[in-house]
Design an enzyme around this catalytic site. Structure first.
Site, PDB file in Angstrom:
ATOM      1  N   HIS A 124       0.873  -1.188   0.000  1.00 34.46           N
ATOM      2  CA  HIS A 124       0.000   0.000   0.000  1.00 34.46           C
ATOM      3  C   HIS A 124       0.906   1.233   0.000  1.00 34.46           C
ATOM      4  CE1 HIS A 124      -2.789   2.979   1.692  1.00 34.46           C
ATOM      5  NE2 HIS A 124      -3.776   2.166   1.369  1.00 34.46           N
ATOM      6  N   ASP A 201       3.327  -3.542   8.231  1.00 35.59           N
ATOM      7  CA  ASP A 201       2.077  -2.814   8.026  1.00 35.59           C
ATOM      8  C   ASP A 201       0.946  -3.805   8.326  1.00 35.59           C
ATOM      9  OD1 ASP A 201      -0.278  -1.873   7.011  1.00 35.59           O
ATOM     10  OD2 ASP A 201       0.523  -1.281   5.066  1.00 35.59           O
ATOM     11  N   GLN A 204      -4.356  -4.567   7.487  1.00 33.19           N
ATOM     12  CA  GLN A 204      -5.384  -5.560   7.118  1.00 33.19           C
ATOM     13  C   GLN A 204      -5.337  -6.794   8.017  1.00 33.19           C
ATOM     14  OE1 GLN A 204      -7.784  -4.993   5.092  1.00 33.19           O
ATOM     15  NE2 GLN A 204      -7.012  -3.183   4.034  1.00 33.19           N
ATOM     16  N   LYS A 227     -10.557  -0.068  10.680  1.00 33.45           N
ATOM     17  CA  LYS A 227     -10.793  -1.299   9.905  1.00 33.45           C
ATOM     18  C   LYS A 227     -11.153  -2.457  10.822  1.00 33.45           C
ATOM     19  CE  LYS A 227      -7.271  -0.050   6.478  1.00 33.45           C
ATOM     20  NZ  LYS A 227      -7.965   0.409   5.292  1.00 33.45           N
ATOM     21  N   CYS A 366      -4.796   2.246  -3.724  1.00 31.02           N
ATOM     22  CA  CYS A 366      -3.568   2.821  -3.156  1.00 31.02           C
ATOM     23  C   CYS A 366      -2.389   1.867  -3.274  1.00 31.02           C
ATOM     24  CB  CYS A 366      -3.764   3.227  -1.690  1.00 31.02           C
ATOM     25  SG  CYS A 366      -5.094   4.380  -1.444  1.00 31.02           S
TER      26      CYS A 366
END
Ligand code: C6P
Length: 411
Positions: A124, A201, A204, A227, A366
């Site tokens: 991303h 990261d 998700q 999220k 993105c």
């Protein structure tokens, strides 16, 4: 097999009873942002109605209460990712801010001309552009791990990129497009073998699977509350305490200092050194409530539910003429389905689905370098959560067939 009972859980989400264009809402845009249960909204309302004051500042009762709620949220969120202590869990606005903090604060101090930063071509932009910004300032160089033909990250290629110049390996725990859960422990072992730090990261991953930052071997781990059933405006960065303690502040201002003079200052210990100014108090408390809510369901059960829905959707979609599905197949695949319908722009697909009450995302998500690697400009994407059902997948497949046949009449 779908393991959870979404019909009970769905009652916690008033928005899921909405109609869109006269049809029951099917919310398949969870990778962009999840919906919020009453429990999270009520925790924030209760805070505003009963306890609001600024934190860490007042001797008065409300400020003490607000501080205790805020710090309790820090302890909850730290436990949720098995952080060894709460001090090294910093609140940020989101994953983007957390990764910028690492790149600017750690990067400014530790990167120099010719050093190398390894990312992947599936990242991303939030895990790419912060590295570009610091590379421009320091002279560091960015290299990218490529995909295998099955669209997994190529560990061997990563290994071949490593050298004594490698200072950072920065990889997403779960891809926001391909849906694949990356083997972070193996990337971390590679990073550590050359003395680099492992930046993860987790935007998700934390919402969808059990995360243990210690078992993963992460040095920095970033994620967003919105999220994972939490409000917008509250995210987090976890890092190994000794790394954080050696890092300069990212933002300057109130609350992050020890002694201030006109021309210099000394800084507070962690976590306060990295939380300048009045934080998003209500949102952080909401994130704490989200963590309670998700823990009540169980992260393993959530992951298995997402996976079961993804398997079901893939089975149903595979036979559809004109569809291209992206991402690998296997147990490392979460609940994200990127796809294209031949000859139809993904935005048209998303608009056609919206007219059936179905929310999906379309675009480059993105991740423009990944789009290039896949040889497309954009895709449509359906992404699931624990409140989604097989019936919804069925309606989604029917709506796709309808959209495909509708556009075929113009071909
Ligand atoms: N991806 C998506 O639709 P923020 O915006 O800071 O909360 O999260 C950024 C981010 C970082 N990494 C990954 C892997 C992500 O998926 C995201 C957010 C959303 O895919 C919005 S672009």
């Amino acid at each position: 097999m779908v393991l959870l009972n979404p019909s009970t859980l769905r009652q916690d989400f008033p928005i899921l009873s909405r109609q869109i264009h006269g049809k029951p809402l099917i919310y398949f845009d969870n990778a962009a942002s999840s919906q919020k249960p009453r429990q999270v909204v009520e925790a924030m309302v209760a805070y505003y109605y009963q306890h609001h004051a600024n934190v860490h500042r007042g001797a008065h009762t409300l400020s003490v209460e607000a501080t205790e709620l805020y710090e309790e949220a820090r302890r909850k969120v730290a436990r949720f990712i098995n952080a060894p202590n709460p001090e090294s869990l910093l609140f940020t606005r989101n994953t983007t801010e957390a990764l910028n903090l690492v790149a600017q604060s750690w990067g400014r101090q530790n990167l120099k001309d010719g050093d190398e930063i390894i990312v992947s071509e599936a990242e991303h932009h939030a895990n790419l552009i912060p590295w570009q910004l610091i590379a421009e300032r320091t002279g560091a160089v960015i290299k990218a791990v490529r995909l295998t033909p099955e669209q997994r990250l190529d560990l061997e290629h990563c290994q071949s990129l490593l050298s004594s110049r490698t200072k950072v390996v920065a990889i997403a725990h779960m891809s926001n497009i391909l849906g694949v859960v990356n083997p972070i422990r193996r990337f971390a072992d590679l990073a550590h073998s050359v003395g680099a730090v492992m930046v993860v990261d987790g935007a998700q991953a934390v919402p969808h699977l059990p995360v243990d930052v210690q078992a993963l071997g992460a040095d920095f781990y970033a994620f967003s509350g919105h999220k994972m059933c939490g409000p917008t405006g509250a995210g987090a960065l976890w890092a190994r305490a000794e790394l954080l303690r050696a890092m300069p502040p990212f933002l300057g201002g109130g609350e992050m200092i020890r002694k201030v003079y006109i021309d210099h200052s000394t800084y507070a210990d962690i976590p306060m050194r990295f939380e300048a100014g009045t934080p998003n108090i209500a949102e952080v408390i909401g994130l704490g409530a989200a963590v309670d809510y998700l823990s009540g369901i169980g992260m393993q059960a959530i992951f298995e539910h997402d996976q079961a829905l993804a398997r079901y959707a893939l089975e149903r979609l595979e036979g559809l003429e004109g569809i291209t599905l992206y991402g690998p197949r296997g147990d490392d695949r979460g609940g994200i389905i990127p796809f294209n319908l031949q000859g139809i722009h993904p935005h048209d697909v998303a608009t056609a689905l919206d007219s059936e009450g179905i929310a999906v995302r379309a675009g480059h998500h993105c991740a423009q370098p990944l789009m290039r690697a896949l040889g497309v400009q954009s895709t449509a994407r359906a992404s699931f959560y624990f409140y989604n059902t097989e019936d919804e997948v069925e309606r989604f497949v029917e709506a796709l067939v309808k959209a495909r046949d509708f556009f075929a009449t113009f071909a």
